[in-house]
Structure formats: C-alpha cells, structure tokens
Design a protein around this motif. Structure first.
Motif, PDB file in Angstrom:
ATOM      1  N   TYR A 273     -57.649  49.841  35.188  1.00  0.00           N
ATOM      2  CA  TYR A 273     -57.865  49.692  33.777  1.00  0.00           C
ATOM      3  C   TYR A 273     -59.206  50.687  33.551  1.00  0.00           C
ATOM      4  O   TYR A 273     -59.840  51.428  33.959  1.00  0.00           O
ATOM      5  N   LEU A 274     -59.114  50.604  31.867  1.00  0.00           N
ATOM      6  CA  LEU A 274     -60.179  51.537  31.319  1.00  0.00           C
ATOM      7  C   LEU A 274     -61.421  51.190  31.593  1.00  0.00           C
ATOM      8  O   LEU A 274     -62.379  51.916  32.088  1.00  0.00           O
ATOM      9  N   ASP A 275     -61.768  49.943  31.874  1.00  0.00           N
ATOM     10  CA  ASP A 275     -63.042  49.308  32.322  1.00  0.00           C
ATOM     11  C   ASP A 275     -62.442  48.832  33.958  1.00  0.00           C
ATOM     12  O   ASP A 275     -62.025  47.947  34.210  1.00  0.00           O
ATOM     13  N   PRO A 276     -63.415  49.700  34.506  1.00  0.00           N
ATOM     14  CA  PRO A 276     -63.035  49.145  36.273  1.00  0.00           C
ATOM     15  C   PRO A 276     -63.599  47.916  36.468  1.00  0.00           C
ATOM     16  O   PRO A 276     -63.088  47.478  37.568  1.00  0.00           O
ATOM     17  N   GLU A 277     -64.478  47.146  35.880  1.00  0.00           N
ATOM     18  CA  GLU A 277     -64.696  45.800  36.172  1.00  0.00           C
ATOM     19  C   GLU A 277     -63.444  44.883  36.013  1.00  0.00           C
ATOM     20  O   GLU A 277     -63.332  43.795  36.599  1.00  0.00           O
TER      21      GLU A 277
ATOM     22  N   VAL B  85     -54.866  49.891  29.347  1.00  0.00           N
ATOM     23  CA  VAL B  85     -54.042  50.337  30.652  1.00  0.00           C
ATOM     24  C   VAL B  85     -53.722  51.613  30.349  1.00  0.00           C
ATOM     25  O   VAL B  85     -52.841  51.890  29.107  1.00  0.00           O
ATOM     26  N   PRO B  86     -54.230  52.641  30.934  1.00  0.00           N
ATOM     27  CA  PRO B  86     -53.620  54.151  30.718  1.00  0.00           C
ATOM     28  C   PRO B  86     -52.481  54.291  31.684  1.00  0.00           C
ATOM     29  O   PRO B  86     -52.327  53.981  32.850  1.00  0.00           O
TER      30      PRO B  86
ATOM     31  N   ALA C 128     -62.950  50.824  23.258  1.00  0.00           N
ATOM     32  CA  ALA C 128     -62.694  50.917  24.745  1.00  0.00           C
ATOM     33  C   ALA C 128     -61.738  52.002  24.871  1.00  0.00           C
ATOM     34  O   ALA C 128     -61.882  52.608  26.127  1.00  0.00           O
ATOM     35  N   ALA C 129     -60.787  52.551  24.231  1.00  0.00           N
ATOM     36  CA  ALA C 129     -59.894  53.485  24.476  1.00  0.00           C
ATOM     37  C   ALA C 129     -60.637  54.942  24.188  1.00  0.00           C
ATOM     38  O   ALA C 129     -59.829  56.037  24.299  1.00  0.00           O
ATOM     39  N   GLY C 130     -61.696  55.028  23.553  1.00  0.00           N
ATOM     40  CA  GLY C 130     -62.557  56.018  23.120  1.00  0.00           C
ATOM     41  C   GLY C 130     -61.874  56.992  22.230  1.00  0.00           C
ATOM     42  O   GLY C 130     -61.833  58.074  21.928  1.00  0.00           O
TER      43      GLY C 130
ATOM     44  N   TYR D  30     -50.533  57.680  27.118  1.00  0.00           N
ATOM     45  CA  TYR D  30     -50.925  56.553  26.077  1.00  0.00           C
ATOM     46  C   TYR D  30     -51.517  55.530  26.832  1.00  0.00           C
ATOM     47  O   TYR D  30     -51.616  55.365  27.941  1.00  0.00           O
ATOM     48  N   ILE D  31     -52.358  54.800  25.898  1.00  0.00           N
ATOM     49  CA  ILE D  31     -52.957  53.675  26.375  1.00  0.00           C
ATOM     50  C   ILE D  31     -52.436  52.232  25.784  1.00  0.00           C
ATOM     51  O   ILE D  31     -52.325  52.216  24.383  1.00  0.00           O
ATOM     52  N   LEU D  32     -52.333  51.148  26.317  1.00  0.00           N
ATOM     53  CA  LEU D  32     -51.921  50.112  25.633  1.00  0.00           C
ATOM     54  C   LEU D  32     -52.882  48.636  26.286  1.00  0.00           C
ATOM     55  O   LEU D  32     -53.575  48.835  27.039  1.00  0.00           O
ATOM     56  N   PHE D  33     -52.739  47.783  25.319  1.00  0.00           N
ATOM     57  CA  PHE D  33     -53.789  46.486  25.759  1.00  0.00           C
ATOM     58  C   PHE D  33     -53.035  45.618  25.934  1.00  0.00           C
ATOM     59  O   PHE D  33     -52.165  45.199  25.281  1.00  0.00           O
TER      60      PHE D  33
END
Length: 504
Positions: A360-364, A166-167, A104-106, A152-155
């Motif tokens: 969020y990373l995923d717009p959905e 969450v970016p 998900a974070a690429g 950073y990205i956290l989940f």
C-alpha cells in the motif's frame, strides 16, 4: 500520428493498439457525445502536453476528479500519455475523504470538470487545476514508461478510518490484459458498457479491454437502467459488466424476460457473490452471451480468477448457491491457509504473482495483509475459499469484517470508527443484513447517548460515500458478547435481519 511502438509495457499502449485497428471508429460515447480513436488520441496528447508543461515541474501523480464525460476519459488517457500516475477520484465523495486521497497519493495536479473543481475547493488544498481549456503544445507521442512505473492508484476502505491507497504498475496490467486477450475474442465490432464509477478498478477492465481491441466504450446513463434491454438494442451492446446486484435490479424493472438481451456476447459479474439463480436468469435473457463470474481484490489488478457459467455443470459445483470463482490466473501461485497452516481444501486465499501490488501507499497498512512465506510475498485476500476436485475455487465468505455492498469494498471497522466520533456515542458495531431487493445493506448498532438517526446519517455523510452509509441506526444499552468476550456481531446481524427496514 503514432510515433511510439506498441511494446506492451504501458497500459496506455492498449489504446494505441485500438487506434491502429479502429482510427475512425468510436472510442468512447457518453450520452450523445462521442469521440473517435483519432480524436481522443489527439486530445490526450494535448492535455498530456499541458501536464508536462506545468511549472515548476511536471507532476508525479495526476488526479482525474470529474463525473463521467469525454473529458474524464481523455483525462485518464492523458495522464498515462504524460507518463505519470493517474488517480481517478469521484467528485461526489465527501471533501475530507477526497482530501485524504489526494494527499496520500502525492497528487500535484488535478484534471477537473465543474463538479471536480467544486469538490477540490471544499478540500482546502491548493493544487493546480487543468480543465478543458488548458492551452499547451501537444506531445508528438506518449511518454515512455517503465514496467515498474505505477499506472494508477485506487483507494479501498480502511479499518483505521482512512482509505488505503493501492498502486498498480504497468507490468501488472500488462500481464492481466495479455491473459484477457487470450481468453476472450473481443474485436472492433464490440460495444462495451462502462457501468461502474471510474474510481472502481473494474472500470479499467471495461475501458482497456475495449480500447486494446479497437472497440467502443459506452457509459451507461442512470436512466438507461429503467429499460436496459431497450438501451442494449439501441446501442447494439455486446459486452456487459456489473456487480451481481445489477441482476436483481434489472429483474425488478422487468428486464430479464426470455431473449430480452439478444445482442450481448459476453456478460461479466464481479465484486460480490454471484448466485446460481441470478446467473441462470441472466442466461435466459441473454441466450447468446457467455457469462463469467470474476473475482479479485483491487490489490491483484482488477480480477485474479474467473469461472465460465454453464447451466449444465456450474450449479453442481456451487456452495450455498454461489457460482464458483474459478481458477487463479496463469503465472500466479496460491495457497489456502487455515489458522496459519496450509490446507489443500479450504482456507484463506493467499496469492503471489505478477498482478499483485507490492504494498500500500502507507507501509503501515501492509501489516496483516501481506505474508512472507517460502521465499515469496503473498497477498492475504481475507476471503475463505474451498478448492474443488478440478482445481476451481468456490468463495465461502470473508474472514474479517470486510464486506461488499454493490461492488464497493467496505471495512466495517471504518464505519465503526466514524460513528464513534459523534458526540455522546461510546461504541459502534456495523453489520450487514439482506436488503429487501437483493444484496446487502448496512446497519449500525451503537451505545452511549441516543442520537436521532437523521443526525447520525448527516454526520456520516460528511466523511463516507453513499455506498457506506448505513440503512438504519439502532441504539442499545450494551453489546452482546460471544464466548470469546468479543462483540457478537453474528447475533447483531441476526437481530438486524429480523427487523423491518424502517427500524431505527
């Protein structure tokens, strides 16, 4: 040698400021190992160089998949020095969960220790790994970043059965830490605890508050919790951060005796409701410490409000014995929504401003969490609060089925989803009940075939971290329904609370 100027745009530049203040002082200590600011800076430049030298092209996002160690702390800084997004991950999480977060974070490269390499192997992903021996020319200076770049990205837990990414940008962090610098008097003589896991947003508070002021960060070893006052005395600890559940644990270990923590100057609590009785007990044990109750979702850059505890005035402001969460940070707007209508007194807290993630990373995953109103984008916290006469806010509880267990944010629907995947289980409903030693614990009711609790727990452990594993699994023929013909979770929670901890 520092080549780049401190512009306030990059989160890593807080470390550069600390380097200027305290070059030969300790930046981080883990057990007996420690690194000075100068040593950590040089290591981070070398590892950043290794990241940028990777073929065929430098990574966009780098995971730090490691237990707490100097390697992990340097890895977080190195990714930022390289100008890429850092994704801190826990190598003890289930492999499938780690795989989903990496994808998900690429993430295209991983900084990993032995535990991290083992964890990565279990995911089945073929990603390049940099360890402590990775050779490469050091950077002359950290790479430049833009305010809009993701630091950073956290989940967080997600109701669809997968974690939500969450970016958080450098600009959001710059606003946040600038406010904290004004509010607190941290300095090079301070010694900060580093208590939470590195994939938890509060770790950013612990690290970058300290490093921005030339202070030391000390990781708290698990064994130290058996006698924290002695550990504090040995390390001359001045800044503490934990979830409120930590107070109950220290109390059980006999650590909250009057004056037992005299070195503490600041004590911060976040992630759960802070009870007045716990704040008062902590104050007696740490009489020289100022206590703050902080509140904020990961989506709002660590914390977004704060209330400074006063034994004289705070209890009178409390609701249900819970310390107020304070005022929303400067530069932000907030509204309270009561069934879609703005209220002046009580409702769901919605916040807009520079600390909020754009999505969020995923717009959905944005659906239902963000609101377009009055020409602004608002984040819906899902928390019901009350606005007091002086403008401070008091936390009343969750609107949905999201809960906090030891500071870990959990969507109960995610647990339901995973339980339902077990063969023979028809439906599941997770609830919370008071734990024997304070805080909350999870209980799952389920329908369908009766399954041995040990089998369910083992199955869940392959998908969920320990904090999300239920204490008990209770089989029922059918769920009780409320007047709206929905599963009556409130009734289930009451029944769970009435049962013994050993019920299954």
């Amino acid at each position: 040698m520092i080549e780049s100027a401190v512009t306030g745009r990059g989160l890593h530049e807080r470390f550069l400021r600390g380097l200027e203040l305290s070059p030969g002082r300790t930046a981080v200590r883990v057990d007996a190992e420690s690194l000075t600011y100068e040593a950590m800076h040089e290591l981070a430049l070398r590892r950043a160089g290794a990241l940028l030298a990777m073929a065929p092209q430098p990574p966009r996002a780098v995971a730090v998949l490691a237990d707490k160690s100097p390697f992990a702390y340097v890895g977080i800084l190195a990714a930022m020095y390289a100008g890429v997004t850092v994704v801190p991950l826990n190598p003890r999480f289930p492999a499938e969960r780690t795989r989903r977060m990496l994808v998900a974070a690429g993430v295209s490269a991983v900084l990993a220790d032995a535990a991290g390499r083992a964890s990565l192997a279990e995911t089945g992903l073929d990603l390049p790994v940099l360890d402590e021996s990775a050779p490469a020319p050091a950077l002359d200076a950290p790479a430049a970043v833009r305010p809009s770049d993701v630091a950073y990205i956290l989940f967080t837990s997600g109701s669809t059965g997968r974690p939500k990414g969450v970016p958080i940008t450098h600009a959001a962090n710059d606003h946040y830490f600038t406010l904290l610098d004004k509010r607190y008097d941290f300095g090079p003589e301070d010694v900060f605890c580093q208590n939470v896991d590195l994939n938890f947003d509060c770790a950013m508070f612990e690290m970058f508050c300290a490093w921005g002021n030339g202070a030391a960060v000390h990781a708290i070893p698990p064994a130290a919790h058996r006698d924290l006052p002695a550990f504090f005395a040995e390390r001359r600890m001045t800044v503490w951060f934990s979830t409120p559940s930590g107070i109950s644990f220290i109390k059980r270990m006999g650590g909250l005796t009057p004056g037992s923590m005299p070195t503490l100057r600041w004590s911060f609590f976040a992630g759960e409701a802070l009870l007045c009785e716990d704040a008062a007990a902590w104050q007696v044990a740490a009489p020289r410490s100022r206590i703050e109750n902080l509140y904020g979702p990961t989506e709002g850059t660590v914390t977004i409000t704060g209330h400074r505890w006063s034994p004289e005035t705070s209890p009178a402001l409390a609701v249900n014995g819970v310390v107020p969460i304070g005022r929303v940070h400067e530069g932000h707007e907030h509204i309270l929504l009561d069934e879609g209508t703005e209220s002046q007194t009580e409702g769901e807290l919605c916040i807009s401003g520079p600390q909020m993630t754009s999505g969020y990373l995923d717009p959905e995953d944005d659906h239902g969490r963000f609101l377009e109103r009055d020409g602004r984008r608002w984040y819906r916290t899902g928390d019901r609060v009350r606005r007091l006469a002086d403008g401070e806010l008091v936390y009343l509880g969750r609107l949905d089925a999201q809960v906090q267990i030891h500071g870990f944010r959990i969507e109960l629907a995610e647990i339901d989803h995973v339980v339902r995947q077990y063969p023979g289980v028809q439906n599941a409903a997770a609830v919370t009940r008071p734990a024997a030693h304070g805080g909350l614990e999870l209980v799952v009711y389920y329908t369908g075939d009766r399954v041995p609790p040990a089998a369910l727990r083992q199955a869940l452990a392959t998908h969920l971290p320990d904090a999300m594993l239920p204490k008990a699994f209770l089989h029922v023929a059918e769920f009780p329904l409320n007047s709206n013909r929905k599963v009556d979770r409130a009734r289930l929670a009451r029944e769970a609370a009435a049962l013994s901890d050993g019920a299954s």
